[in-house]
Each structure stands twice: as C-alpha cells, then as structure tokens.
Scaffold this motif. Structure first.
Motif, short mmCIF file in Angstrom:
data_model
loop_
_atom_site.label_atom_id
_atom_site.label_comp_id
_atom_site.label_asym_id
_atom_site.label_seq_id
_atom_site.Cartn_x
_atom_site.Cartn_y
_atom_site.Cartn_z
N ARG A 94 10.80 6.36 -3.91
CA ARG A 94 9.30 5.99 -3.98
C ARG A 94 8.92 4.50 -4.08
O ARG A 94 9.58 3.75 -5.02
CB ARG A 94 8.80 6.84 -5.07
CG ARG A 94 7.22 7.39 -4.48
CD ARG A 94 6.43 8.26 -5.74
NE ARG A 94 5.46 8.79 -5.42
CZ ARG A 94 4.36 9.32 -5.96
NH1 ARG A 94 4.82 9.55 -7.18
NH2 ARG A 94 3.23 9.54 -5.63
N LEU A 95 7.99 4.04 -3.32
CA LEU A 95 7.47 2.67 -3.52
C LEU A 95 6.12 2.69 -4.15
O LEU A 95 5.26 3.41 -3.57
CB LEU A 95 7.43 2.05 -2.15
CG LEU A 95 8.87 1.84 -1.38
CD1 LEU A 95 8.62 1.34 0.08
CD2 LEU A 95 9.88 1.39 -2.20
N PHE A 96 5.65 1.70 -4.86
CA PHE A 96 4.37 1.52 -5.61
C PHE A 96 3.72 0.20 -5.47
O PHE A 96 4.49 -0.80 -5.32
CB PHE A 96 4.37 2.09 -6.74
CG PHE A 96 4.92 3.24 -7.38
CD1 PHE A 96 3.98 4.36 -7.19
CD2 PHE A 96 6.31 3.41 -7.67
CE1 PHE A 96 4.56 5.47 -7.60
CE2 PHE A 96 6.77 4.57 -8.07
CZ PHE A 96 5.96 5.72 -8.21
N THR A 97 2.33 0.14 -5.06
CA THR A 97 1.64 -1.14 -5.20
C THR A 97 0.39 -0.81 -5.80
O THR A 97 -0.04 0.39 -6.24
CB THR A 97 1.82 -2.12 -3.97
OG1 THR A 97 1.13 -3.28 -4.30
CG2 THR A 97 0.85 -1.40 -2.95
N VAL A 98 -0.57 -1.54 -5.64
CA VAL A 98 -1.99 -1.36 -5.79
C VAL A 98 -2.99 -1.85 -4.96
O VAL A 98 -2.65 -2.72 -4.08
CB VAL A 98 -2.44 -2.05 -7.28
CG1 VAL A 98 -1.60 -1.32 -8.60
CG2 VAL A 98 -2.13 -3.42 -7.14
N ALA A 99 -4.13 -1.25 -4.96
CA ALA A 99 -5.13 -1.58 -3.84
C ALA A 99 -5.63 -3.05 -3.73
O ALA A 99 -5.71 -3.42 -2.65
CB ALA A 99 -6.53 -0.78 -4.32
#
Length: 305
Positions: A168-173
């Motif tokens: 899974r990959l994550f970042t922020v708005a």
C-alpha cells in the motif's frame, strides 16, 4: 511514461501561494486504494515513537554474499533516475557507510520504482517513510505499486536483507492535491516484515524550535555507485512545517531520515523527511531542507503503522 513533477519544481512555484484549505485538511491522509484516512489523534506516548534495533539474524560477510543480486537486477537499478535535485553546499562532507548491516544503517532503504529511485527509512516491521514525491506525482497520481521494490541496507551489488514489494502507498492531500513542499511526505506499507530483522527509527514532534539540534542524514545519493552515504550538520532554520540544514545531499536521497541520537528510547530519532536542495531566496537558497515531523505528520505516520 509518466512525467515526474519533482518537489522542487512544484514547491518553488507554490511557496508563496496562500493555503486553499486548513493545515489540518492538508494533512488528510490518502492511500493508493482510493480511501482517505482520517488523521489519528492517538500519539503513542504523546510526542515520541521509540526506535528498535531489531534482530538481524545475519552474521559476517558470508551471509551478505548470499544476497548478491543478479547482474541484470543491478543494471536495472543503476538505470533508474535518482529523484530530487538536492545540493552540495560548499565542500562535500559526505562519508560512506562501510557496513550497512550495522544499525541504524540497515534500517535505511533504497527504494526503486517505475520512474526512479529514492531513499526511505523503516519505522515499524512493515512501514517505510519517504518523501511524498517518491510515491505520488501530483500531475498524474500514484506510481505503479507493483513497480516498487525496497532494499534495506543495500550496498553496491548486495542486498543483505533482500527486497520487499509494496502492499500500500500513502501520502497526504497537501502534496497530492497542491504539490506543496511543506506537505511532501508519504510511506510504503510492505508485504514483508523485514523491519523485525533490520529494526527501525524512532521519530518525534515538539512545538518549539528545533534550531541548533544535530542533524544526520543517511541515504542513497545518485552520484555514488548505489552505496549508502551520510552527512552531519545542525538545524539552521526551524519552521512549523520545514527543517533547514546544510547537510550535503544529492538526487536519490529524497525521503532520507533527518535524525539525531537522543539519550532516551528514541535513538536514532527522526525530526524530518529530507527532500530538497537549494533554490530561490533565503533560507531556501542557502540550505537543504525537508518536511518537519509536526504533530499531524507524527499522527499520520503512527496511523499508517
């Protein structure tokens, strides 16, 4: 092929832009499966996540040689473009890590993906923290998850702990939607629990200034032959969402930990995610910098774990 929009290009263009939303909404977490993730208010013991040395299960050079990579895989890694135009400031003070099986260097990871290579750092058995622009292009979207491979403690032609694929990959708005350099952070959840062997970094947040704290940055500079290097310095400018320093770095070190050794259970302990070189006006023109781990960044990383 996707067009990479680097943090410097987007960040410089948007430095003076007014916030279109609150700082809290800019930290709204996002993942490659399309789900937005609310920022967790749980903070472990409040402001600090402890480091862990792990249990490597490896001994000596012979064990590392068992993980020597095929020539074709090494050539493929070398062909990837190092991400991020970071800068050498004055004399080059970087030093090579001669033993990447030593903690905490074994918890620093080479990250490869379809568009290039970056650096990351373990914070749990399965989570690697890195720069947002190493997982997401604001002009296009997430890079192909299937293209990611993460190599803890990689050096030259050897991967002492093998490699892991991304789950899974994550970042922020703030990064995904606005490309702001002060929200340029992300993470990769791995399909394996290699952190149990390598250990992981601690990290912390505090309200006050970080100025004059020691800074050490370790990672995989693109101008070196796929070996790990580090540099030392101090925080020169401390902002609510950025940390500035004169540690020498080059492309490929985006996502590296900015850390120092404390006397508590957070040693090594990260204060920022490195991503940028010199550009524009002061303090950007005379320092490298990264995204500061403030309360919202801390909560997101802890939630992603």
């Amino acid at each position: 092929m996707k067009t990479l929009i680097t943090g410097v290009m987007l960040g410089f263009a948007l430095l003076a832009a007014p916030l279109a939303a609150s700082a809290q909404s800019m930290h709204t977490a996002m993942s490659d499966d399309g789900k937005d993730l609310r920022v967790s208010e749980k903070r472990g013991n409040g402001r600090l996540s402890e480091s862990n040395k792990g249990s490597t299960g490896y001994s000596g050079i012979a064990a590392a040689l068992e993980q020597r990579l095929p020539t074709s895989e090494i050539a493929a890694i070398r062909a990837l473009e190092p991400i991020g135009p970071e800068s050498i400031i004055g004399a080059d003070t970087r030093k090579q890590v001669n033993n990447t099986r030593k903690y905490p260097y074994r918890a620093v990871t080479l990250i490869t993906f379809e568009e290039g290579r970056c650096t990351g750092w373990m914070v749990s058995p399965r989570l690697v923290v890195t720069a947002g622009h190493c997982v997401y292009d604001p002009g296009v979207g997430y890079y192909s998850k299937s293209s990611f491979r993460v190599y803890p403690g990689y050096t030259g032609t050897t991967a002492p702990y093998g490699s892991c694929r991304a789950k899974r990959l994550f970042t922020v708005a703030g990064w995904a939607n606005s490309g702001r350099d002060d929200y340029d952070y992300g993470a990769i959840k791995l399909k394996c629990k290699v952190g149990n062997k390598t250990g992981w970094f601690g990290y912390f947040w505090k309200k006050g200034s970080l100025k004059r704290l020691p800074t050490k940055i370790a990672g995989y500079p693109g101008d070196k032959p796929l070996t790990q290097w580090y540099s030392r310095g101090r925080v020169t400018v401390s902002q609510p969402r950025r940390v500035f320093y004169k540690n020498d770095t080059t492309g490929g070190m985006s996502g590296s930990p900015v850390y120092y050794n404390r006397s508590d259970n957070c040693s090594p302990c990260s204060m920022a995610i490195h991503a940028y070189g010199t550009y524009g006006s002061a303090p950007f023109s005379t320092n490298n910098h990264g995204t500061r781990i403030n309360r919202s960044v801390f909560n997101n990383i802890s939630n992603w774990k």
